[in-house]
Each structure stands twice: as structure tokens, then as C-alpha cells.
Motif scaffolding. Structure first.
Motif, PDB file in Angstrom:
ATOM      1  N   LEU A   3       0.838  -1.187   0.000  1.00  0.00           N
ATOM      2  CA  LEU A   3       0.000   0.000   0.000  1.00  0.00           C
ATOM      3  C   LEU A   3       0.878   1.243   0.000  1.00  0.00           C
ATOM      4  CD1 LEU A   3      -2.611  -0.994   2.719  1.00  0.00           C
ATOM      5  CD2 LEU A   3      -3.020  -0.786   0.272  1.00  0.00           C
ATOM      6  N   SER A   4       0.422   2.248  -0.699  1.00  0.00           N
ATOM      7  CA  SER A   4       1.126   3.530  -0.731  1.00  0.00           C
ATOM      8  C   SER A   4       0.198   4.611  -0.213  1.00  0.00           C
ATOM      9  CB  SER A   4       1.533   3.887  -2.165  1.00  0.00           C
ATOM     10  OG  SER A   4       2.442   2.945  -2.667  1.00  0.00           O
ATOM     11  N   VAL A  21       6.368  12.324  -3.725  1.00  0.00           N
ATOM     12  CA  VAL A  21       6.786  12.091  -2.346  1.00  0.00           C
ATOM     13  C   VAL A  21       8.069  12.890  -2.126  1.00  0.00           C
ATOM     14  CG1 VAL A  21       7.513  10.341  -0.671  1.00  0.00           C
ATOM     15  CG2 VAL A  21       5.764   9.786  -2.381  1.00  0.00           C
ATOM     16  N   PRO A  22       8.136  13.701  -1.071  1.00  0.00           N
ATOM     17  CA  PRO A  22       9.349  14.484  -0.830  1.00  0.00           C
ATOM     18  C   PRO A  22      10.590  13.599  -0.706  1.00  0.00           C
ATOM     19  CG  PRO A  22       7.574  15.224   0.603  1.00  0.00           C
ATOM     20  CD  PRO A  22       7.105  13.948  -0.063  1.00  0.00           C
ATOM     21  N   ALA A  23      11.705  14.123  -1.155  1.00  0.00           N
ATOM     22  CA  ALA A  23      12.972  13.397  -1.080  1.00  0.00           C
ATOM     23  C   ALA A  23      13.238  12.979   0.366  1.00  0.00           C
ATOM     24  CB  ALA A  23      14.109  14.268  -1.595  1.00  0.00           C
ATOM     25  N   ASN A  27       6.526   6.477   1.342  1.00  0.00           N
ATOM     26  CA  ASN A  27       5.071   6.504   1.219  1.00  0.00           C
ATOM     27  C   ASN A  27       4.466   5.121   1.452  1.00  0.00           C
ATOM     28  OD1 ASN A  27       5.858   5.349  -1.248  1.00  0.00           O
ATOM     29  ND2 ASN A  27       4.178   6.315  -2.364  1.00  0.00           N
ATOM     30  N   SER A  28       5.198   4.271   2.163  1.00  0.00           N
ATOM     31  CA  SER A  28       4.730   2.922   2.446  1.00  0.00           C
ATOM     32  C   SER A  28       3.688   2.929   3.567  1.00  0.00           C
ATOM     33  CB  SER A  28       5.902   2.019   2.849  1.00  0.00           C
ATOM     34  OG  SER A  28       5.420   0.750   3.222  1.00  0.00           O
ATOM     35  N   ALA A 100       6.409  -1.969  13.040  1.00  0.00           N
ATOM     36  CA  ALA A 100       5.944  -1.794  11.667  1.00  0.00           C
ATOM     37  C   ALA A 100       4.655  -0.978  11.618  1.00  0.00           C
ATOM     38  CB  ALA A 100       5.738  -3.149  11.004  1.00  0.00           C
ATOM     39  N   ILE A 101       3.708  -1.286  12.493  1.00  0.00           N
ATOM     40  CA  ILE A 101       2.451  -0.530  12.512  1.00  0.00           C
ATOM     41  C   ILE A 101       2.730   0.921  12.890  1.00  0.00           C
ATOM     42  CG2 ILE A 101       0.192  -0.242  13.620  1.00  0.00           C
ATOM     43  CD1 ILE A 101       0.122  -3.330  13.921  1.00  0.00           C
ATOM     44  N   SER A 102       3.526   1.146  13.915  1.00  0.00           N
ATOM     45  CA  SER A 102       3.835   2.501  14.354  1.00  0.00           C
ATOM     46  C   SER A 102       4.526   3.298  13.243  1.00  0.00           C
ATOM     47  CB  SER A 102       4.718   2.457  15.606  1.00  0.00           C
ATOM     48  OG  SER A 102       4.984   3.764  16.049  1.00  0.00           O
ATOM     49  N   GLU A 103       5.471   2.658  12.569  1.00  0.00           N
ATOM     50  CA  GLU A 103       6.201   3.342  11.494  1.00  0.00           C
ATOM     51  C   GLU A 103       5.285   3.688  10.329  1.00  0.00           C
ATOM     52  OE1 GLU A 103       9.770   2.392   8.307  1.00  0.00           O
ATOM     53  OE2 GLU A 103       9.670   1.223  10.159  1.00  0.00           O
ATOM     54  N   ARG A 104       4.451   2.737   9.916  1.00  0.00           N
ATOM     55  CA  ARG A 104       3.540   3.010   8.791  1.00  0.00           C
ATOM     56  C   ARG A 104       2.509   4.068   9.173  1.00  0.00           C
ATOM     57  NH1 ARG A 104       7.382   0.567   7.433  1.00  0.00           N
ATOM     58  NH2 ARG A 104       7.443  -1.135   5.960  1.00  0.00           N
ATOM     59  N   LEU A 105       2.041   4.024  10.405  1.00  0.00           N
ATOM     60  CA  LEU A 105       1.094   5.036  10.863  1.00  0.00           C
ATOM     61  C   LEU A 105       1.751   6.412  10.864  1.00  0.00           C
ATOM     62  CD1 LEU A 105      -1.744   5.671  11.854  1.00  0.00           C
ATOM     63  CD2 LEU A 105      -1.008   5.033  14.170  1.00  0.00           C
TER      64      LEU A 105
END
Length: 125
Positions: A3-4, A21-23, A27-28, A100-105
Motif C-alpha cells: 500500500l502507498s 513524495v518528498p525526497a 510513502n509505504s 511496523a504498525i507505528s512506522e507506517r502510521l
């Protein structure tokens, strides 16, 4: 597949324009399986979330006027992270699942903040 999360703006002609997406940013928004395993999981629904569960069946478009409400839902998930972690099945260890959830959130929250600042919306697809 994964997902993006992307920010979009609506031009004067009504066309949706997805922004780069900014450098240095990601966007994962998680693996494709997260549509049902995490974002659309029963625990997320039980918290009263209305945006994220859409991902179980379709892509999510958060219109510009909805971004503040979406950010509140992100905060709701963040505040209930431990419950989400404990009630969804980890692929690896619980610690890796939490991370992983925290990072993606955080990536989703950052995109939503950028969207709000530019009067845009958010896509998770």
C-alpha cells in the motif's frame, strides 16, 4: 505489492493531481495484506474508525475537507496501538509488528499533515 500513501491536490479544472513524495520520505502504508490484517481489522473497526476500514474493500480517498477528521482517526489508532498490536496477527515478532504498525502510521500521519498544510487530500492505495 504494498500500500502507498500519497497526497493529492485538486486543480481548478477539478482533476486530482497526486504530488511527488518528498525526497528522503517514504510513502509505504504497509503490505497489501494489511488492508484486512491491520487497517481493516475488527479491532480497528471496534475503536470507531471509519476511514481505515475502507481499505479492506477499496482504496481510500480522504478529501481535503476530511483531512482534520482523518488526522483525529490516526491519533485514535496511535493511542490504541498496543490493543491493535495485541489483536492483530504479527508476521514476525510482536515487537517487529508493533514497530511496523507505528512506522507506517507515522508515514500516513506525516502525509496527512502535508496534505492539510497544502489544502490537499490523502490517498491510500
Amino acid at each position: 505489492m504494498s500500500l502507498s500513501v500519497n497526497v493529492f491536490v485538486v486543480d481548478v479544472d477539478g482533476k486530482r493531481r497526486v504530488q511527488d513524495v518528498p525526497a528522503g520520505r517514504s510513502n509505504s502504508a504497509g503490505a497489501e495484506s494489511w488492508r484486512t490484517r491491520v487497517w481493516g481489522a475488527e479491532v480497528v473497526r471496534s475503536l470507531g474508525a471509519s476511514f481505515f476500514p475502507v481499505l479492506a474493500d477499496a482504496d481510500l480517498q480522504v478529501d481535503p475537507a476530511q483531512v482534520p477528521e482523518f488526522l483525529r482517526e490516526c491519533l485514535l489508532l496511535r493511542e490504541n496501538l498496543e490493543r491493535i498490536v495485541s489483536e492483530t496477527e504479527p508476521v514476525r515478532t510482536v515487537e517487529e509488528h508493533r514497530g511496523a504498525i507505528s512506522e507506517r502510521l507515522a508515514i500516513i500521519e506525516e502525509a496527512a499533515s502535508r496534505a492539510g498544510a497544502m489544502g490537499g487530500g490523502v490517498l491510500i492505495w
